[in-house]
Write a protein that holds these residues in place. Structure first.
Motif, short mmCIF file in Angstrom:
data_model
loop_
_atom_site.label_atom_id
_atom_site.label_comp_id
_atom_site.label_asym_id
_atom_site.label_seq_id
_atom_site.Cartn_x
_atom_site.Cartn_y
_atom_site.Cartn_z
N ASP A 1 0.85 -1.18 0.00
CA ASP A 1 0.00 0.00 0.00
C ASP A 1 0.89 1.24 0.00
N LEU A 2 0.39 2.30 -0.58
CA LEU A 2 1.02 3.62 -0.55
C LEU A 2 -0.12 4.63 -0.58
N PHE A 3 -0.17 5.51 0.44
CA PHE A 3 -1.32 6.39 0.56
C PHE A 3 -0.89 7.70 1.21
N PRO A 4 -1.60 8.80 0.89
CA PRO A 4 -1.31 10.08 1.56
C PRO A 4 -1.87 10.08 2.98
N ILE A 5 -1.07 10.59 3.92
CA ILE A 5 -1.53 10.71 5.31
C ILE A 5 -2.07 12.12 5.55
N ARG A 6 -1.28 13.08 5.19
CA ARG A 6 -1.68 14.49 5.28
C ARG A 6 -0.77 15.24 4.32
N ASP A 7 -0.89 16.56 4.27
CA ASP A 7 -0.11 17.33 3.32
C ASP A 7 1.39 17.09 3.53
N GLY A 8 2.05 16.64 2.48
CA GLY A 8 3.49 16.45 2.53
C GLY A 8 3.94 15.16 3.15
N ALA A 9 3.06 14.29 3.59
CA ALA A 9 3.43 13.03 4.23
C ALA A 9 2.67 11.88 3.58
N TYR A 10 3.36 10.77 3.40
CA TYR A 10 2.78 9.58 2.78
C TYR A 10 3.15 8.35 3.59
N GLY A 11 2.20 7.43 3.69
CA GLY A 11 2.47 6.15 4.34
C GLY A 11 2.68 5.07 3.29
N ASP B 1 -7.15 -10.13 18.44
CA ASP B 1 -8.58 -10.17 18.77
C ASP B 1 -9.35 -11.11 17.85
N GLU B 2 -8.76 -11.49 16.70
CA GLU B 2 -9.44 -12.39 15.77
C GLU B 2 -9.52 -13.82 16.31
N GLY B 3 -8.77 -14.09 17.37
CA GLY B 3 -8.83 -15.40 18.00
C GLY B 3 -8.26 -16.48 17.11
N GLU B 4 -9.04 -17.57 16.93
CA GLU B 4 -8.55 -18.69 16.14
C GLU B 4 -8.35 -18.33 14.68
N ARG B 5 -9.01 -17.28 14.21
CA ARG B 5 -8.85 -16.88 12.81
C ARG B 5 -7.61 -16.03 12.58
N SER B 6 -6.92 -15.66 13.67
CA SER B 6 -5.77 -14.77 13.53
C SER B 6 -4.61 -15.50 12.86
N ARG B 7 -3.82 -14.75 12.15
CA ARG B 7 -2.60 -15.25 11.51
C ARG B 7 -1.48 -14.28 11.83
N PHE B 8 -0.26 -14.82 11.98
CA PHE B 8 0.82 -13.87 12.21
C PHE B 8 1.17 -13.17 10.89
N LEU B 9 1.72 -11.99 11.05
CA LEU B 9 1.91 -11.08 9.93
C LEU B 9 3.29 -10.44 10.03
N THR B 10 4.06 -10.51 8.93
CA THR B 10 5.30 -9.71 8.84
C THR B 10 4.96 -8.44 8.09
N LEU B 11 5.46 -7.31 8.57
CA LEU B 11 5.05 -6.03 8.01
C LEU B 11 6.18 -5.03 8.06
N LEU B 12 6.40 -4.36 6.94
CA LEU B 12 7.29 -3.20 6.88
C LEU B 12 6.41 -1.98 6.67
N TYR B 13 6.44 -1.05 7.64
CA TYR B 13 5.62 0.15 7.54
C TYR B 13 6.52 1.36 7.68
N GLY B 14 6.22 2.39 6.89
CA GLY B 14 7.02 3.60 6.97
C GLY B 14 6.23 4.83 6.59
N GLU B 15 6.79 5.98 6.94
CA GLU B 15 6.24 7.26 6.55
C GLU B 15 7.29 8.02 5.76
N LEU B 16 6.85 8.73 4.72
CA LEU B 16 7.75 9.36 3.75
C LEU B 16 7.44 10.84 3.68
N TRP B 17 8.48 11.67 3.83
CA TRP B 17 8.35 13.13 3.72
C TRP B 17 9.31 13.65 2.65
N PRO B 18 8.87 13.97 1.44
CA PRO B 18 9.74 14.61 0.45
C PRO B 18 10.16 16.00 0.93
#
Length: 871
Positions: A669-679, A726-743
């Protein structure tokens, strides 16, 4: 007043055009006006072509030297032929028309021009004004202020060294003794190579021995002095013969910083050359290519090779364009060569036999028979001497332009400099036209694939699916198509469907393919060449021809010779096979073919490969609604489109490995967070199917919501971790790289990154070093109390950040695995590439690492901060 004249008559044959060019060139050079040669040769070539080729008559060429300029008259014996006149309201036509183009060029290049009639002849003449210059001056530069003059020592020493035919020093001047410390008796008779320190540039084959054999050469190298130190020098070499005919090379050497003493000034366009409007300076590009320039890429490239051929009085010319990653060159335009056979063929850039080793630098080959394979494009064409120069835009190799002649020894460094000057004028226009063509192709490809996907998804009937596949590929992608199917792993491929763009050829094509063994069902992705159809067709045509002439032992003629020859022509070009894969096995093969001497464009092959992935025949028999629902769900888990980030290039490639009814667990995913910042985020949920899809959807939407609520990276991931648990038995572990970008305004970009159990992001700097951009932290969905932290990095202009899922790093071939180190090695070779080219090269390296199809989803997210534009 006429001060000199020269005349010649040329027969109405195609070869006369080259002879006329040589006549005009030699005449003008003999009169001492070489600066007018290029324009005169181009115009003469067009006018003589009109006479001997189109009018079919003799051409009379008359060159006149007056006090004001050069006048060239070209007459033919066909006065009835209509010639458009200025001021009559008649259009001269487009520059791509066979007739009238010479008159357009006269209007663009000549100072004056006109058409004259006599009872027996028609003359088209043009005049090129002589430049204003002092008597006796060959080249001159402008008057400069003293502060701008080049620096030199109090006394400038020009070493004069003469080298005999064996490469040994024959004479050594006093200035040579002063510069390098050797007395003449110390070095006379020794090879010059013993004293030189030649710059060894990778991929460049020319050395000091080759430079000494050229008729003219200028450049830099080093001379080892008597004290052992290397003295950088600038050299000018001239190959001469003595009174007895013995060849030798005279070398003039100065210290490198005094190179202005010897260096030949770069040729500049004449300041007083004007176009059709008085007082308007003609663009150098327009002078070379002709005005108006063709708007389409193919027209521009074809005009370029024709002008290059005429400019150097060559027998042929060719132009190749580089791929995005600069590893291959694709033949796009030729003249004087079998262009249909060569068009869109590709050769690697690197040095070696069968490779285009001289692409990145100008190169002159005096005789190709002495270096076979040096220019693969010319193999078997009869061309012997060739000069090639690169097309470059902002330092990137974008193509290569070459001219060739049937005679050996036709070209020297002087011609290479002239051709390079022309290439520099057109490189930017060619690159702009190429990018425009690529954009049109991409839009057309997307439309084609969308339509193909809708059509294929709308039927569950196997036979109808086969027919749709063939009809979609012919004639859009190929001249003919054949589909083979494989019922089960123990069965042989079966020819199921055949289609040709000419319906009369279908029966002959089907009969031919039925007589030869089907292609091997190899699961390797991508198109592979299959030569069997063209070879079988040619053999059948040969046997039929021999029987029809009574030369064969069998009296039975069989099918008519016309039908057999037509079939041979229909399948005589390039044929490729693409596998249709489901459940990691080949269930069919899509075969595409071209007519005689034709090649596939790389873009067409990539489009066909994408189509073959979408059109696996088993889908129609096994999946139906389940597949459609799965694909809709998969699309809903990925962002519909990516935003445009200011001053940052972003490219994403996603490859799902499911069988069509399985939803992958990778997402981005790549999305705008607010003016000048992107996730931005890239992640991998354990497993596939609905449960993995539930976690994927939860993660992507939660990231956007929490980030836009103002939470920082660690807080976002900690709350997402709680939601997964909170998903209980339906939960799955997740590897995730998350960041915020400011040009940033200075061209850089600041990133804050959290890497939760995911493959570490890699940073590529401009110097080629690759380092991890974050530290590993615990993955999500396992522990309740997470304490995460974010890391801050700054991407400078030219830096690349590469983020991937483990489908990339865990790509396997037997016991081998690509791994983090292998990915880093691939990224290290991507310096200077755009984000799109980096992502494409990584994907290509991963696909080529193993022959088997990928068994895991793959996602690639590449971000690059572009370098500022150079002016």
């Amino acid at each position: 007043m006429i001060t000199a004249r020269a005349a010649a008559t040329f027969e109405p044959v195609g070869r006369s055009v080259a002879t006329a060019r040589a006549f005009v060139r030699d005449t003008l050079q003999g009169w001492g006006h070489s600066e007018l040669v290029d324009d005169a040769v181009v115009l003469t070539s067009e006018l003589v072509t009109n006479a001997v080729v189109h009018a079919g008559t003799q051409a009379d060429v008359l060159c006149l030297l007056t006090e004001d300029g050069i006048r060239v008259e070209v007459g033919d014996r066909y006065p009835e032929r209509e010639v458009p006149l200025q001021g009559t309201g008649m259009s001269l036509g487009g520059p791509d028309r066979e007739g009238g183009r010479g008159l357009l060029l006269c209007a663009a290049l000549a100072s004056k021009w006109g058409v004259e009639y006599s009872p027996t002849q028609k003359h088209v003449w043009f005049q090129l004004d002589l430049p204003q210059r002092p008597v006796g001056t060959r080249v001159a530069g402008p008057v400069l202020p003293d502060a701008l003059l080049p620096l030199a020592d109090g006394r400038i020493r020009v070493a004069v060294v003469q080298i005999d035919r064996t490469g040994a020093i024959a004479s050594w001047s006093e200035d040579a003794e002063d510069l390098f410390g050797y007395a003449a008796e110390q070095v006379t008779g020794k090879p010059l190579t013993d004293l030189t320190a030649w710059p060894q540039t990778p991929g460049i084959g020319t050395g000091i021995a080759e430079a000494l054999q050229m008729s003219r050469w200028e450049g830099s190298y080093g001379i080892r002095g008597e004290d052992g130190r290397v003295v950088p020098v600038y050299a000018s070499h001239l190959r001469v013969r003595d009174s007895e005919g013995e060849p030798s090379t005279v070398c003039l050497l100065v210290r490198e910083f005094e190179r202005a003493v010897l260096q030949t000034p770069q040729r500049q366009p004449s300041a007083d050359t004007v176009g059709g409007v008085e007082g308007r300076t003609t663009d150098p590009f327009e002078v070379f290519i002709g005005s108006p320039a063709p708007e389409d890429l193919d027209g521009l490239l074809q005009r370029t090779v024709e002008r290059a051929r005429d400019m150097l009085d060559a027998d042929s010319a060719f132009l190749l364009l580089a791929t995005d990653d600069e590893t291959e060159l694709e033949v796009r335009a030729t003249t004087g060569l079998p262009s249909a056979r060569q068009r869109f063929a590709r050769v690697p850039v690197e040095a070696g036999t069968g490779r285009y080793g001289s692409a990145r630098m100008p190169a002159v080959h005096e005789d190709l028979t002495a270096v076979p394979g040096a220019v693969p494009l010319l193999d078997g064409t009869g061309m012997r001497s060739v000069v090639t120069v690169p097309l470059k835009v902002e330092g990137r190799l974008t193509g290569s332009l070459g001219v060739a002649a049937e005679a050996a020894g036709r070209y020297t460094n002087e011609e290479a400099l002239r051709l390079q000057f022309a290439a520099d004028r057109i490189a930017l226009a060619v690159e702009s036209a190429r990018l425009g063509e690529l954009e049109r192709l991409r839009r057309g490809s997307l439309s084609f694939l969308v339509e193909a996907s809708d059509l294929l998804a709308g039927t569950l009937d196997r036979d109808q699916t086969l027919a749709l596949m063939a009809q979609m590929t012919v004639p859009t992608l190929a001249a003919w198509c054949a589909v083979y199917t494989i019922a089960d792993p123990a069965s042989d491929p079966y020819l199921s469907y055949v289609l040709h763009e000419d319906e009369e050829r279908i029966d002959g094509l089907k009969a031919l393919l039925s007589r030869i063994s089907p292609p091997d069902p190899v699961p390797t992705p991508g198109a592979r060449i299959w030569n069997a159809p063209s070879e079988a067709a040619h053999q059948a045509a040969l046997r039929t021809s021999m029987r029809s002439l009574g030369l064969a032992s069998s009296p039975h003629i069989g099918s008519g010779i016309g039908t057999t020859l037509a079939t041979a022509a229909a399948v005589g070009g390039e044929t490729v096979v693409l596998p249709l894969v489901a459940r990691n096995r080949v269930i069919g093969m899509l075969t595409l073919g071209k007519p005689t001497d034709d090649h596939f464009r790389q873009e067409i092959l990539e489009l066909a490969e994408d189509l073959s992935r979408r059109a696996a025949l088993d889908n129609a028999r096994l999946y139906s609604e389940r597949m459609a629902i799965s694909q809709s769900l998969q699309r809903s888990l990925l962002p519909p489109e990516l935003p445009i980030v200011p001053n940052v290039e972003v490219e994403v490639i996603y490859r799902a490995a499911g069988e069509g009814n399985e939803v992958g667990g990778d997402f981005y995913d790549l999305f705008p967070i607010r003016d000048g910042a992107y996730g931005f985020a890239i992640g991998d949920v354990c497993g596939t199917g609905p449960q993995a899809a539930a976690v994927t959807g939860l993660a992507r939407h939660a990231l956007r919501l929490l980030a836009r609520e103002g939470f920082g990276g660690p807080a976002v991931l900690e709350r997402l971790n709680a939601a997964i648990l909170d998903e209980g038995e339906r939960s799955r572990f997740l590897t995730l790289l998350y960041g915020e970008l400011w040009p940033q305004e200075d061209g850089s970009s600041i990133l804050k990154i959290v890497c939760a159990g995911h493959p570490l992001p890699l940073r590529l700097r401009q110097d080629g070093t690759v380092t991890p951009a974050a530290e590993p932290q615990p993955l999500l969905g396992v522990m309740e109390d997470l304490e995460l932290y974010e890391e801050t990095i700054t991407l400078e202009p030219g830096d690349v950040l590469l983020c991937v899922t483990d489908g990339i790093t865990e790509r396997r071939e037997g016991t081998r695995m690509l791994g983090d180190d292998g990915l880093a090695d691939v990224l290290a070779g991507c310096t200077g590439l755009t984000a799109g080219a980096v992502a494409a090269r990584v994907l290509r390296a991963v696909e080529r690492f193993a022959a088997e199809p990928a068994s895991d989803d793959m996602a690639i997210l590449a971000m690059r901060v572009p370098e500022p534009m150079k002016h």
